[in-house]
Design a protein around this motif. Structure first.
Motif, PDB file in Angstrom:
ATOM      1  N   ASN A 292       0.849  -1.189   0.000  1.00  0.00           N
ATOM      2  CA  ASN A 292       0.000   0.000   0.000  1.00  0.00           C
ATOM      3  C   ASN A 292       0.887   1.242   0.000  1.00  0.00           C
ATOM      4  O   ASN A 292       1.336   1.709   1.039  1.00  0.00           O
ATOM      5  CB  ASN A 292      -0.914  -0.024   1.226  1.00  0.00           C
ATOM      6  N   THR A 293       1.121   1.802  -1.169  1.00  0.00           N
ATOM      7  CA  THR A 293       2.108   2.867  -1.305  1.00  0.00           C
ATOM      8  C   THR A 293       1.643   4.200  -0.740  1.00  0.00           C
ATOM      9  O   THR A 293       2.447   5.108  -0.584  1.00  0.00           O
ATOM     10  CB  THR A 293       2.480   3.046  -2.787  1.00  0.00           C
ATOM     11  N   LYS A 294       0.342   4.341  -0.454  1.00  0.00           N
ATOM     12  CA  LYS A 294      -0.130   5.603   0.125  1.00  0.00           C
ATOM     13  C   LYS A 294      -0.394   5.485   1.620  1.00  0.00           C
ATOM     14  O   LYS A 294      -0.895   6.416   2.241  1.00  0.00           O
ATOM     15  CB  LYS A 294      -1.411   6.069  -0.591  1.00  0.00           C
ATOM     16  N   ASN A 295      -0.098   4.307   2.175  1.00  0.00           N
ATOM     17  CA  ASN A 295      -0.280   4.108   3.611  1.00  0.00           C
ATOM     18  C   ASN A 295      -1.688   4.493   4.047  1.00  0.00           C
ATOM     19  O   ASN A 295      -1.895   5.192   5.036  1.00  0.00           O
ATOM     20  CB  ASN A 295       0.744   4.915   4.419  1.00  0.00           C
ATOM     21  N   ALA A 296      -2.669   4.019   3.285  1.00  0.00           N
ATOM     22  CA  ALA A 296      -4.067   4.292   3.600  1.00  0.00           C
ATOM     23  C   ALA A 296      -4.813   2.969   3.706  1.00  0.00           C
ATOM     24  O   ALA A 296      -5.308   2.453   2.701  1.00  0.00           O
ATOM     25  CB  ALA A 296      -4.695   5.175   2.525  1.00  0.00           C
ATOM     26  N   PRO A 297      -4.895   2.386   4.891  1.00  0.00           N
ATOM     27  CA  PRO A 297      -5.577   1.089   5.034  1.00  0.00           C
ATOM     28  C   PRO A 297      -7.022   1.112   4.553  1.00  0.00           C
ATOM     29  O   PRO A 297      -7.522   0.106   4.065  1.00  0.00           O
ATOM     30  CB  PRO A 297      -5.496   0.820   6.537  1.00  0.00           C
ATOM     31  N   PHE A 298      -7.710   2.262   4.711  1.00  0.00           N
ATOM     32  CA  PHE A 298      -9.034   2.435   4.114  1.00  0.00           C
ATOM     33  C   PHE A 298      -8.867   3.288   2.856  1.00  0.00           C
ATOM     34  O   PHE A 298      -8.333   4.389   2.902  1.00  0.00           O
ATOM     35  CB  PHE A 298      -9.991   3.132   5.085  1.00  0.00           C
ATOM     36  N   HIS A 299      -9.305   2.759   1.735  1.00  0.00           N
ATOM     37  CA  HIS A 299      -9.065   3.458   0.476  1.00  0.00           C
ATOM     38  C   HIS A 299     -10.196   3.115  -0.487  1.00  0.00           C
ATOM     39  O   HIS A 299     -10.463   1.942  -0.749  1.00  0.00           O
ATOM     40  CB  HIS A 299      -7.714   3.027  -0.107  1.00  0.00           C
ATOM     41  N   GLN A 300     -10.857   4.134  -1.011  1.00  0.00           N
ATOM     42  CA  GLN A 300     -11.918   3.930  -1.991  1.00  0.00           C
ATOM     43  C   GLN A 300     -11.744   4.891  -3.156  1.00  0.00           C
ATOM     44  O   GLN A 300     -11.262   6.016  -2.987  1.00  0.00           O
ATOM     45  CB  GLN A 300     -13.303   4.147  -1.372  1.00  0.00           C
ATOM     46  N   CYS A 301     -12.168   4.438  -4.324  1.00  0.00           N
ATOM     47  CA  CYS A 301     -12.164   5.287  -5.507  1.00  0.00           C
ATOM     48  C   CYS A 301     -13.470   5.086  -6.257  1.00  0.00           C
ATOM     49  O   CYS A 301     -13.771   3.970  -6.711  1.00  0.00           O
ATOM     50  CB  CYS A 301     -10.982   4.957  -6.419  1.00  0.00           C
TER      51      CYS A 301
END
Length: 412
Positions: A292-301
């Protein structure tokens, strides 16, 4: 014909005569000119806008216009490349009223075609998925290869002037981005990466190994609500605290102090740290399988018009919400799950069960009640809840942006 239906008919006629493009940097809307569709209280500024009027969601004329101008022009998610891994593997489906299939050729390329024989129009492939060395029409046995060329037809040598080389299946534009297969039904629409330049960087930041994902399973739901209502529900967090136990648990998944969002073009991105392990509504995997390169365990698009790609902390899965219109008053919703090895660990299984069996049923109950309410004569569009600087994650500026994109497409 009432004025709203008349306006839709005029727009359809105009667009038959004079096609135009919606450029990525020109997603604008003339609210005054097209206020009959959204209602006079829906304004260009989310901060002083009301929601669209009820007929925007329920009018059959608007639904028909959306099939042509939204789903007929935008890029539509269809499947993942892992679902057709071998030569001859195919998957069928319906997108925006079009019966289509994708198939992998001997050269390894994935192509898409309208699922219709060029003889008398019979549907070609009738199973949801499978493998076919050649595609044979069940009616008169006209036979096509994976490139759409006619390979043979019974009695063709006895028909004077019959030239099989001139018979080809009608191909659908197909692009693969991050391993996901997208289809487009317009010859005029820009390429996917030109129309949606933000998507690929976002999806690869969610899962650096996204092109290596493997399909695990799909859950299908028939929802008695318009597709826009279902989509709006996924875009705003204003309701999360108040809408049931599964939604209150959703609030525990996210570290609200680190919750961020970004609205850009046809995408809306949400990121946050994960909630405390002891309050997650599912079991957490001990190790993270994704880089996870953005260090965002919760991620939605969210990708316009009808797709949301999601990562929940500790789940080791990506899942896609796909909202397909099935008439003006129904939505065929798909939740598609992917992992790196094509299977669920025991903790990931509990996360899938939370999404499929707890969270989504609550959402379905909510959106079906909204659809019933929007048909009431007693409904007057309420104020969209947006803070003055449009910085708060609970705001409904996301709902406004989605509808601005949709209206811009309708009036393209």
């Amino acid at each position: 014909m009432h004025c709203l239906a008349a306006l839709c008919s005029r727009l359809l006629m105009l667009n038959r005569c004079r096609p135009s493009h919606l450029q990525q940097d020109q997603i604008m809307l003339d609210i005054e000119k097209y206020k009959e569709i959204a209602g006079v209280a829906f304004t260009a500024d989310a901060r002083n806008s009301n929601a669209p009027q009820g007929s925007y969601y329920t009018d059959p004329e608007i639904h028909d216009l959306e099939l042509k101008k939204v789903f007929g022009y935008e890029w539509n998610y269809f499947c993942h490349q892992s679902q057709v891994p071998n030569a001859g593997d195919y998957k069928t489906g319906e997108v925006g009223g079009h019966a289509v299939y994708v198939i992998r050729g001997k050269d390894g390329d994935i192509r898409a075609f309208y699922n219709v024989c060029q003889h008398r129009g019979h549907e070609l492939l009738q199973d949801a998925q499978g493998n076919a060395r050649v595609v044979v029409c069940p009616y008169h046995a006209w036979t096509y290869d994976a490139e759409g060329n006619l390979r043979g037809a019974p009695k063709m040598k006895e028909v004077e002037g019959f030239d099989r080389s001139k018979v080809k299946l009608c191909q659908v534009r197909c692009e693969i981005v991050g391993g996901f297969v997208f289809l487009n039904f317009s010859d005029d629409a820009p390429a996917f990466r030109e129309m949606c330049p933000e998507f690929e960087p976002i999806i690869t930041s969610m899962v650096a190994e996204v092109d290596k994902l493997q399909f695990v399973k799909q859950k299908n739901y028939d929802i008695k609500a318009n597709w826009k209502i279902v989509t709006e529900n996924f875009l705003e967090a204003y309701h999360v605290e108040f809408s049931g136990e599964a939604h209150q648990a959703l609030g525990e998944i996210i570290d609200i102090e680190t919750y961020r969002f970004n609205i850009s073009g046809r995408t809306i991105e949400y990121t946050a740290g994960g909630g405390a392990d002891d309050v997650l509504p599912y079991d957490k995997n001990a190790e993270d399988a994704f880089t996870n390169t953005k260090n965002a365990p919760f991620h939605q698009c969210f990708l316009f018009p009808h797709m949301t790609f999601s990562i929940f902390p500790g789940t080791n899965m990506m899942f896609v919400f796909n909202m397909r219109p099935n008439g003006p008053e129904r939505t065929a919703e798909e939740i598609i799950y992917f992992t790196l090895d094509g299977s669920f660990s025991d903790p990931t299984e509990t996360a899938e069960e939370y999404v499929s069996d707890s969270l989504n049923p609550e959402d379905i109950s909510l959106v079906e009640a909204v659809h019933r309410g929007l048909k009431s004569k007693g409904y007057q569009p309420g104020r969209l809840m947006v803070d003055p600087e449009m910085k708060e994650a609970w705001g409904e500026q996301f709902v406004h942006h989605f509808n601005t994109l949709n209206l811009a497409a309708l009036t393209r």
